[in-house]
Design an enzyme around this catalytic site. Structure first.
Site, PDB file in Angstrom:
ATOM      1  N   TYR A 111      -9.530   5.688   6.651  1.00 15.81           N
ATOM      2  CA  TYR A 111      -9.861   6.095   8.126  1.00 15.81           C
ATOM      3  C   TYR A 111     -10.745   7.073   8.068  1.00 15.81           C
ATOM      4  O   TYR A 111     -10.782   8.190   7.234  1.00 15.81           O
ATOM      5  CB  TYR A 111      -8.660   6.596   8.503  1.00 15.81           C
ATOM      6  CG  TYR A 111      -7.490   5.433   8.889  1.00 15.81           C
ATOM      7  CD1 TYR A 111      -7.324   5.112  10.172  1.00 15.81           C
ATOM      8  CD2 TYR A 111      -6.631   5.062   7.943  1.00 15.81           C
ATOM      9  CE1 TYR A 111      -6.410   3.840  10.321  1.00 15.81           C
ATOM     10  CE2 TYR A 111      -5.874   3.901   8.157  1.00 15.81           C
ATOM     11  CZ  TYR A 111      -5.578   3.697   9.425  1.00 15.81           C
ATOM     12  OH  TYR A 111      -4.744   2.690   9.699  1.00 15.81           O
ATOM     13  N   HIS A 150       0.985  -1.260  -0.220  1.00 15.48           N
ATOM     14  CA  HIS A 150      -0.101  -0.043  -0.132  1.00 15.48           C
ATOM     15  C   HIS A 150       0.833   1.186   0.106  1.00 15.48           C
ATOM     16  O   HIS A 150       1.697   1.504   0.877  1.00 15.48           O
ATOM     17  CB  HIS A 150      -0.851   0.090   1.341  1.00 15.48           C
ATOM     18  CG  HIS A 150      -2.096  -0.813   1.050  1.00 15.48           C
ATOM     19  ND1 HIS A 150      -3.064  -0.682   1.886  1.00 15.48           N
ATOM     20  CD2 HIS A 150      -2.261  -1.879   0.256  1.00 15.48           C
ATOM     21  CE1 HIS A 150      -4.123  -1.584   1.685  1.00 15.48           C
ATOM     22  NE2 HIS A 150      -3.707  -2.335   0.625  1.00 15.48           N
ATOM     23  N   TYR A 189       3.229   7.023   9.505  1.00 10.39           N
ATOM     24  CA  TYR A 189       2.617   5.652   9.207  1.00 10.39           C
ATOM     25  C   TYR A 189       3.530   4.536   8.654  1.00 10.39           C
ATOM     26  O   TYR A 189       3.148   3.383   8.890  1.00 10.39           O
ATOM     27  CB  TYR A 189       1.360   6.031   8.311  1.00 10.39           C
ATOM     28  CG  TYR A 189       0.377   5.001   8.226  1.00 10.39           C
ATOM     29  CD1 TYR A 189      -0.691   4.928   8.992  1.00 10.39           C
ATOM     30  CD2 TYR A 189       0.453   3.960   7.461  1.00 10.39           C
ATOM     31  CE1 TYR A 189      -1.790   4.210   8.942  1.00 10.39           C
ATOM     32  CE2 TYR A 189      -0.565   3.088   7.192  1.00 10.39           C
ATOM     33  CZ  TYR A 189      -1.866   2.998   8.006  1.00 10.39           C
ATOM     34  OH  TYR A 189      -2.712   2.250   7.902  1.00 10.39           O
ATOM     35  N   PRO A 234      -5.246   1.028  17.856  1.00  5.88           N
ATOM     36  CA  PRO A 234      -5.039   0.535  16.671  1.00  5.88           C
ATOM     37  C   PRO A 234      -5.126   1.511  15.534  1.00  5.88           C
ATOM     38  O   PRO A 234      -4.818   1.293  14.346  1.00  5.88           O
ATOM     39  CB  PRO A 234      -6.121  -0.473  16.386  1.00  5.88           C
ATOM     40  CG  PRO A 234      -7.316  -0.121  17.464  1.00  5.88           C
ATOM     41  CD  PRO A 234      -6.379   0.520  18.699  1.00  5.88           C
TER      42      PRO A 234
END
Length: 389
Positions: free
Chosen positions: A200, A72, A384, A292
């Protein structure tokens, strides 16, 4: 029985440590209180930083990951109708790989079995002894008999509820914790994901996450109050609520289907210091928990393991204690950075019941700064994709 390193816990952190040490010629034994089937049955995240992939490569267990893992290069954020894609590749030149934690654990289990390394499952009443002395050992019960495992060092990879962290004296251990007033209701289904990357989202009804395990298996999450019961959420109710929070064009791409698993996980941030006490070393969830939202749990565990493997290799191969002495500080520097990022993502994207109008405007300003600042997007991408290791 005697070994060089006793590893408590056969989750991914314990198995990864055991495999790397074994490849370096360092003898180790893993003790696990559950069955192997139970360990594999735990449904967890699967967004891997490059450092985690490097660790699995070091352990020699990337064949399936290379065949099945999904690279990704970014993710999409949605904030009350506004959407923004963070391009990891363009911002920091790195990406992440989606590959389920269950698959990581299975790969490590099979690799350990292939080399004939010892794992004792259903080891009950595990206790650590003389961790502050020269000759630590572990006792446990198996098939009604008590056993003793002598060792040079003990690696506590047994999770938040394990026996390792409580073994450190209370006057030595310091803990930090933030408990969030909501949980994540997760649903796993054999349906294709609605997008090729993760989404998200924050809506006026709360947070949602569209995730995946493969091109045919999806994992979706909804923010829910901690008072909710998973039994009250039928599949139909879950799918309806998910689509009501999403952008209409994203919701139209959701394929629904029967759930394979549903559960509610509370969210917390937790860190314990130090991560080393004499001959005992903590790694993974035994030392820290992250919400998470930032996809950091497994990745932090992997970086702990790599630092600890470096330290043991330095000790046994070079007769040096430098890595051992620096282990805790080295881990905590990365951990606190990941804790900050996970807290930031959680704070920005969730609906907090105690928020007032000011707090809501601050969340909005946070998101606007992200989408209007190249440096803001780069900072998110760097965190990230993985902080420096």
């Amino acid at each position: 029985m005697k070994t060089q390193v006793a590893i408590i816990g056969a989750g991914p952190s314990g198995l990864l440590l055991g495999q790397i040490l074994a490849k370096s010629g360092i003898d180790n034994v893993i003790l696990e209180r559950q069955t192997g089937e139970y360990v594999l049955g735990r449904i967890r995240a699967g967004v891997l930083e490059s450092v985690t992939v490097d660790g699995l490569t070091r352990a020699g267990v990337t064949k399936n990951l290379k065949e099945q893992g999904l690279p990704h290069d970014g993710c999409k954020l949605v904030f009350n109708g506004q959407e923004y894609r963070v391009d990891f590749k363009a911002q920091v030149g790195r990406n992440v790989t989606v590959y389920g934690q269950t698959e990581v654990t299975r790969d490590l289990m099979e690799a350990r079995e292939e080399i004939g390394a010892t794992t004792v499952y259903e080891a009950k009443n595990v206790a650590l002894h003389d961790v502050d002395g020269e000759s630590p050992y572990v006792t446990y019960e198996k098939d009604g008999e008590t056993h003793r495992l002598d060792c040079d060092f003990i690696a506590g990879c047994d999770g938040y509820h394990g026996v390792s962290r409580p073994t450190i004296p209370a006057d030595v251990l310091k803990t930090y914790e933030r408990v969030y007033p909501f949980g994540w209701l997760g649903l796993l289904a054999d349906v294709p994901p609605c997008d090729h990357e993760l989404i998200y989202g924050k809506s006026d009804k709360g947070f949602y996450l569209c995730s995946q395990r493969s091109e045919t298996r999806s994992r979706y999450y909804l923010q829910v109050p901690l008072t909710e019961n998973v039994e009250d959420w039928s599949d139909e109710r879950f799918w309806d609520e998910l689509k009501s929070r999403m952008l209409p064009e994203d919701a139209a791409k959701v394929t629904t289907g029967p759930s394979l698993e549903k559960s509610i996980a509370p969210l917390r941030s937790f860190v314990s210091e130090p991560m080393r006490y004499k001959k005992l070393f903590l790694a993974g969830d035994a030392a820290h928990i992250v919400p998470p939202t930032g996809a950091k749990g497994l990745n932090l565990a992997a970086s702990d393991v790599l630092y600890l493997a470096d330290a043991f290799e330095d000790f046994y191969q070079n007769n040096s204690e430098a890595g051992i002495d620096g282990y805790s500080a080295r881990c905590l520097a990365r951990i606190w950075g990941a804790e900050r990022f996970s807290w930031y993502m959680t704070k920005m994207l969730h609906t907090f019941p105690e928020n007032d109008a000011w707090d809501n405007k601050m969340q909005e300003a946070e998101f606007n700064q992200l989408i209007n600042s190249e440096n803001g997007a780069k900072l998110l991408a760097e965190n990230y994709a993985g902080l420096p290791y």
